[in-house]
Design a protein around this motif. Structure first.
Motif, PDB file in Angstrom:
ATOM      1  N   VAL A  56       0.876  -1.100   0.081  1.00 31.68           N
ATOM      2  CA  VAL A  56      -0.010   0.134  -0.034  1.00 31.68           C
ATOM      3  C   VAL A  56       0.897   1.117   0.095  1.00 31.68           C
ATOM      4  CG1 VAL A  56      -1.797   1.176   1.017  1.00 31.68           C
ATOM      5  CG2 VAL A  56      -1.807  -1.262   1.179  1.00 31.68           C
ATOM      6  N   MET A  69      -4.837   1.239  -6.660  1.00 29.34           N
ATOM      7  CA  MET A  69      -4.369   2.146  -5.586  1.00 29.34           C
ATOM      8  C   MET A  69      -4.840   3.568  -6.059  1.00 29.34           C
ATOM      9  SD  MET A  69      -3.688   0.776  -2.969  1.00 29.34           S
ATOM     10  CE  MET A  69      -3.442  -1.074  -2.338  1.00 29.34           C
ATOM     11  N   TYR A  73      -3.863   2.824   5.993  1.00 27.48           N
ATOM     12  CA  TYR A  73      -2.389   3.569   5.766  1.00 27.48           C
ATOM     13  C   TYR A  73      -1.988   4.413   6.856  1.00 27.48           C
ATOM     14  CZ  TYR A  73       0.888   6.510   3.120  1.00 27.48           C
ATOM     15  OH  TYR A  73       1.988   7.289   2.843  1.00 27.48           O
ATOM     16  N   THR A  86      -7.465   1.180   3.422  1.00 30.93           N
ATOM     17  CA  THR A  86      -6.322   0.422   3.431  1.00 30.93           C
ATOM     18  C   THR A  86      -5.475   0.424   4.688  1.00 30.93           C
ATOM     19  OG1 THR A  86      -5.134   2.353   2.504  1.00 30.93           O
ATOM     20  CG2 THR A  86      -6.007   0.931   1.010  1.00 30.93           C
TER      21      THR A  86
END
Length: 359
Positions: free
Chosen positions: A262, A286, A304, A302
């Protein structure tokens, strides 16, 4: 059909009602300012929701931080047997080394941890041995300098099985090796002799341990060392990175290693519909998700936000040891970064044992 925009607008209404309901005034703002306020408040709400998942035992955490300054020295009974070289560490031709790699590493840890000179480190260890009644020889400055590259790997602590899939985060920073101080730069300008070593680091997202690193010149791009960083991590793991690692080669390497990468796309990233590889398809997903949903929806979907851990670990290394390296040769610089990272890992383990618990 509750969209992310509606969520931001509702939270903005709550923000305005909570902060201005008691004031009788007219607020004149433009739409750009409204969007800025909405984004700021949404970031505050997301950060608060993430922090609510953790519950800290402040008393235990404070005690563990104080233990970092507790100078309790434990000396193994077998120190006399491991202090000198037993004949298994001879490298190349010439006279065998008198001291083992362990003895050199112990003195270098005091050298970096307390920011001593080599002579001061020798005197410090000598005084400790004198207090403890240990009669062992201490290597001199030249020997420590020549053998300063004995430690090339980071010592880290596992939580569970080492081959289990985990969440890893990667990033890079720079350490200065040549150059003047801030006052000299301000008076006389930047020097052409200033050089940096780039520190590419891989951090375990669950234990906050620095697992591995790669030291390169400052002109090496982050994506060029992605293969080396993820080469030893277990298959099926998840890697979080910034936009510098969001290249086609990095995604292809992640697919080859069975890693879920990611990388937050950059604003200039575009879809590549010509490449048929699986890595390019994942990168396109993405980029499309980031372009259509926005940063906050992308990060929440995701996971992140966990990438901030690597920024914290880099800050811990620089806060403890500074942003300059003492070593001058490349091998010694790698060993210095490995020893400093190992010390930070030990401090982190002490703090994580009792300081932070999942609620």
């Amino acid at each position: 059909n509750y969209t992310f925009t509606n969520f931001m607008w509702d939270n903005f209404n709550i923000f305005v009602s909570n902060n201005f309901k008691s004031r009788c005034c007219v607020i004149h703002v433009t739409w750009s300012k409204i969007i800025i306020l909405m984004n700021r408040y949404c970031a505050m709400a997301i950060k608060k929701s993430i922090q609510s998942k953790y519950k800290r035992d402040n008393a235990a955490y404070k005690k563990s931080r104080r233990e970092r300054g507790n100078f309790l020295l434990y000396v193994d009974h077998d120190l006399a047997n491991t202090w000198y070289n037993n004949g298994n560490q001879n490298k190349g031709r010439g006279r065998p080394n008198k001291y083992s790699d362990l003895s050199i590493t112990i003195i270098l840890k005091f050298y970096y941890l307390f920011n001593l000179s080599l002579s001061g480190s020798i005197g410090f260890v000598s005084s400790l041995f004198s207090i403890l009644g240990i009669k062992l020889d201490i290597p001199d400055e030249s020997r420590l300098s020549r053998r300063g590259n004995v430690c090339q790997n980071v010592k880290h602590h596992h939580n569970g099985k080492s081959n289990d899939p985990r969440v890893y985060v990667i990033d890079s920073t720079g350490f200065q090796i040549y150059g003047e101080g801030e006052w000299n730069r301000k008076k006389h300008g930047e020097s052409k002799h200033k050089r940096y070593v780039k520190f590419h680091v891989l951090v375990d997202g669950s234990t906050l341990q620095i697992v591995d690193f790669v030291a390169t010149n400052s002109d090496v791009h982050d994506c060029e060392v992605f293969d080396q960083l993820v080469n030893e991590i277990p298959n099926g793991s998840k890697v979080l990175a910034d936009g510098a690692y969001g290249t086609h080669d990095a995604y292809d390497k992640a697919v080859e290693k069975d890693i879920y990468l990611v990388a937050k796309p950059k604003s200039s990233d575009v879809l590549n519909l010509d490449s048929p590889s699986t890595g390019s398809m994942l990168r396109n997903l993405m980029v499309n998700k980031f372009k259509t949903k926005g940063l906050y929806a992308f990060a929440n979907k995701t996971g992140y936000w966990v990438r901030n851990i690597v920024e914290n670990r880099i800050g811990a290394v620089k806060h403890q040891f500074g942003s300059k390296l003492k070593s001058r040769t490349v091998s010694n610089q790698i060993a210095e970064l490995a020893i400093k990272s190992s010390i930070i890992n030990d401090f982190t383990k002490m703090s994580m044992e009792n300081g932070l618990r999942m609620s």
